[in-house]
Design an enzyme around this catalytic site. Structure first.
Site, PDB file in Angstrom:
ATOM      1  N   HIS B 147       6.642  29.631  69.376  1.00  0.00           N
ATOM      2  CA  HIS B 147       5.682  29.015  68.466  1.00  0.00           C
ATOM      3  C   HIS B 147       5.902  29.501  67.038  1.00  0.00           C
ATOM      4  O   HIS B 147       6.061  30.705  66.817  1.00  0.00           O
ATOM      5  CB  HIS B 147       4.259  29.408  68.849  1.00  0.00           C
ATOM      6  CG  HIS B 147       3.712  28.715  70.054  1.00  0.00           C
ATOM      7  ND1 HIS B 147       4.143  28.978  71.332  1.00  0.00           N
ATOM      8  CD2 HIS B 147       2.736  27.776  70.178  1.00  0.00           C
ATOM      9  CE1 HIS B 147       3.461  28.230  72.187  1.00  0.00           C
ATOM     10  NE2 HIS B 147       2.600  27.485  71.519  1.00  0.00           N
ATOM     11  N   ASN B 179       9.892  37.729  70.558  1.00  0.00           N
ATOM     12  CA  ASN B 179       8.775  36.791  70.645  1.00  0.00           C
ATOM     13  C   ASN B 179       7.600  37.368  71.429  1.00  0.00           C
ATOM     14  O   ASN B 179       6.449  37.169  71.057  1.00  0.00           O
ATOM     15  CB  ASN B 179       9.250  35.483  71.292  1.00  0.00           C
ATOM     16  CG  ASN B 179       8.158  34.428  71.388  1.00  0.00           C
ATOM     17  OD1 ASN B 179       7.400  34.232  70.447  1.00  0.00           O
ATOM     18  ND2 ASN B 179       8.077  33.763  72.535  1.00  0.00           N
TER      19      ASN B 179
END
Lengths: 325, 325
Positions: B147, B179
């Site tokens: 994201h 991440n």
């Protein structure tokens, strides 16, 4: 509860707490505040529990587009309308995205007194300094300042030719064996098409293509020249060539992708022809989308797509970038 | 004269001549035409000599912008206005150029029943198929669908959170150590700023940065995932974070660039802070240009720029991309 929770979350120092709850903190007062009132803890700190009355939050209070009040970040595409071409500049790679040209049998004839010796490479001051490609980026880089719209396509006037020398019309190109050889012959091929078509329109630009590595993965690798590194060296270049005759709503289309490296003059040009859609996928550009499929013909089925090896004058081509040559 | 000249130029075959002077040539009739009337030779063939009456050529007959009648090529930037963010998609790298967000202390609280388990990754059908990043590009790629606007910034509504799962909000990110770890803590840092500023605005995006190689040259190298190769794997990611308080026309600004690789949780976040202008140069974007210099403060002199290491739920983060984990 707050003390335990804060410690659980790893917030156990006063310095950190001041960041969380302080309003007036500066580095100097980081160690002086120690408010730990749990009522001020936001949901993100207290794990998302206990936020009061969710129904009251109005999603319209979140206004992401207000970021743009600080200025729209772009990407900006610097379009330049020149006599012989339109260029679109990429501020990130400091290369053109593309240039488009229009040539005709008449336009490629030399105007009186027009000579590329009168032209000088120049930085494009329409581009903000921090995004501009610079003469010194190319200096001693080992690469030519490679015209995307060729100077020889703009011989009809000195102004038109001079404009092709803006760095916004340049990409770093391998000189010997490419820019000064195969690529130049390829440019000549496009010019010769003016004998077959009333209008020849050409889009030219750089590509950054992946290749398969020994580990089976695909990677893009390209050099960046200048100090500090500023201008990307494309792995390939493309031309999309369109031939069009007056009174005929069909167009003849050829897309070509050539590696930015020495190419043997015996290579068939057709070896470098690619489907237009492949070029779209690798550039991210939409190409000729307004022309119905049935109106597009394959250029290389209409004409013989081949280069003719002739000597081009080299001395004026890139004096600055390769002073030793 | 024409015969000699043509031979000098290497045009000595009838087949080539037909391309130059024919109007009706197809591959089948290449060998049948042999007109060599020198009056029809364009300047490019006859070396630029002998073109008649140059004064008559009107430069305005060259109309490069007519290329666009076939359709404007772009690059198109696909902007999407979502509840919590605006995204700008790059059709060439099939990553976002950037996403911008707006978060507040209230917006980062979890709305009733909002859960990322209800959200699914989805392709963005607003992007033409040939430019779209696809779920299967990420599948077994070894990279997370990372994201750019974090799901956790959109907890105020399920719709807002669901929107963060469009692939136009994703870049391939190293999972373990990045991440799911340092980058997640960094996202959390940005959320915590809502305790210090009434409005926090964040721009996030990928970077493709050069590094110095053993031969002293700078090169950009990045993987492209998917079959065929489709989605670029950024070398780095940036966030530009702006804190703003109501009634105060000054903003607090921090720009950060992190490598897309495992980062030790003990690394100071300030190690990754960069000048805004450096970020402008590497992204090609103009950042906060409408805000006068005197109104910009250094975020990391106002707050302690540091990550807090907490455990994030990993199981739901990227089930598809890394099925073995």
């Amino acid at each position: 509860m707050s003390k335990v929770l804060v410690n659980t979350l790893g917030l156990g120092t006063v310095g950190v707490a001041s960041f969380f709850w302080g309003r007036s903190s500066t580095p100097a007062d980081v160690a002086t505040e120690s408010k730990t009132d749990s009522k001020n803890l936001p949901a993100i700190v207290n794990g998302g529990n206990g936020a009061p009355d969710k129904a009251l939050f109005n999603p319209e209070l979140v206004k992401p587009s207000q970021f743009f009040k600080y200025g729209f970040p772009g990407p900006i595409h610097d379009l330049q309308n020149r006599s012989e071409f339109v260029s679109c500049y990429n501020r990130q790679t400091r290369n053109p995205y593309w240039v488009v040209e229009h040539i005709t049998k008449e336009s490629v004839q030399r105007g009186s007194g027009v000579d590329r010796k009168n032209s000088v490479f120049k930085e494009d001051e329409a581009i903000p300094a921090k995004f501009r490609s610079r003469l010194r980026d190319f200096f001693r880089s080992g690469y030519d300042r490679g015209h995307q719209a060729p100077a020889a396509d703009a011989k009809f006037s000195q102004v038109a030719m001079d404009e092709t020398f803006y760095l916004t019309n340049m990409s770093p190109q391998v000189g010997d064996g490419f820019n000064r050889d195969y690529w130049a012959h390829f440019e000549d091929f496009a010019r010769r098409l003016t004998n077959r078509y009333d209008n020849v329109r050409i889009m030219t630009g750089p590509l950054f293509l992946p290749k398969r590595c020994d580990d089976g993965k695909y990677r893009v690798t390209y050099e960046v020249i200048g100090s500090p590194p500023n201008v990307a060296v494309p792995t390939h270049f493309f031309k999309l060539i369109v031939g069009e005759n007056n009174g005929d709503d069909r167009i003849s289309v050829g897309a070509f992708v050539l590696p930015n490296e020495r190419i043997d003059n015996t290579d068939d040009l057709t070896k470098y022809q690619v489907p237009v859609e492949a070029l779209e996928r690798s550039t991210g550009l939409e190409l000729l989308q307004k022309v119905p499929f049935s109106k597009k013909k394959d250029l290389c089925r209409e004409v013989k797509c081949e280069i003719l090896v002739r000597e081009f004058p080299k001395q004026a081509k890139n004096v600055l970038a390769l002073p030793g040559k």
